[in-house]
Design an enzyme around this catalytic site. Sequence first.
Site: not given
Ligand SMILES: NC(=O)c1ccc[n+]([C@@H]2O[C@H](COP(=O)([O-])OP(=O)(O)OC[C@H]3O[C@@H](n4cnc5c(N)ncnc54)[C@H](OP(=O)(O)O)[C@@H]3O)[C@@H](O)[C@H]2O)c1
Length: 253
Positions: A156, A169
Amino acid sequence: MSCKIDFQPSADLLKERIVLVTGAGDGIGRAAALSYALHGATVILLGRTISKLEKVYDEIEEAGGPQPAIFPLNFEGATLKDFHDMAETLHKEFGRLDGILHNAGLLGRITPFEQYNPELWGQVMQVNINGPIWMTQALLPLLQASEDASVIFTSSGVGRKGRAFWGAYSVSKFATEGFMEVLADEVGSQDNLRVNTLNPGATRTQMRRSAYPGEDAATLRTPEEIMPTYLWLMGPDSRGINGQKWDAQPPRG
Ligand SMILES: NC(=O)c1ccc[n+]([C@@H]2O[C@H](COP(=O)([O-])OP(=O)(O)OC[C@H]3O[C@@H](n4cnc5c(N)ncnc54)[C@H](OP(=O)(O)O)[C@@H]3O)[C@@H](O)[C@H]2O)c1
């Protein structure tokens, strides 16, 4: 740091590769699982909400991708035994792993450090870094059995430059970058295994909505739009790239 948003993958980029995607039920992980499958990979869908994984499974089948597998796992309660049992199951089923996208993530709370709840801090560290580290250790023999394996850790912007109020985070993402460097240095001499980090950048998902509730989501790229770098880093074109920090999209203007 660079990005491959203009990469144009061939339809069979990941043909016959076995790829594990964590957090595959939603957001970026869901898009990556679908995209990897539609480029030929057999995808192991790992996550904590089975109904979401089943939906992605059905979408892959309907789109004609190779039959995926579902692996339910919650990083919060997962033990070393769970990771070793997982390795044994995958060994029996597939014999090797050609890639892991460590994508599952927990935001925790955006709050001043003086108010940060230590229990929540521990949960975020468990899901974002400790769980993925021990899962990687258990799966190393399967990665070593591949001719060309790519491990991608999701970072991130706040894992590369600290920002006020982002607490656990941000720290977990710094740890992710650090662990990637350590592991990449250890495997650097092996030409069949590479380890890198990938920062998706601001992307239209539930996590982003939680972090920036007032933001106009229409201004953000969708998970599908940032897939070129995810494909490039998982596929053969990035062979030899190890220990590097990648971005899935150019900086926002
Ligand atoms: N979106 C952004 O702008 C952004 C920016 C920088 C970095 N990121 C990174 O990108 C990655 C994906 O993020 P996203 O935005 O797609 O977030 P998201 O939509 O919240 O998806 C997160 C995923 O992680 C799963 N998860 C959460 N806790 C878990 C656990 N205890 N065990 C197993 N799975 C778990 C969730 O499962 P459930 O669906 O069952 O909750 C979901 O499938 C993350 O590492 C995040 O830090 C995102």
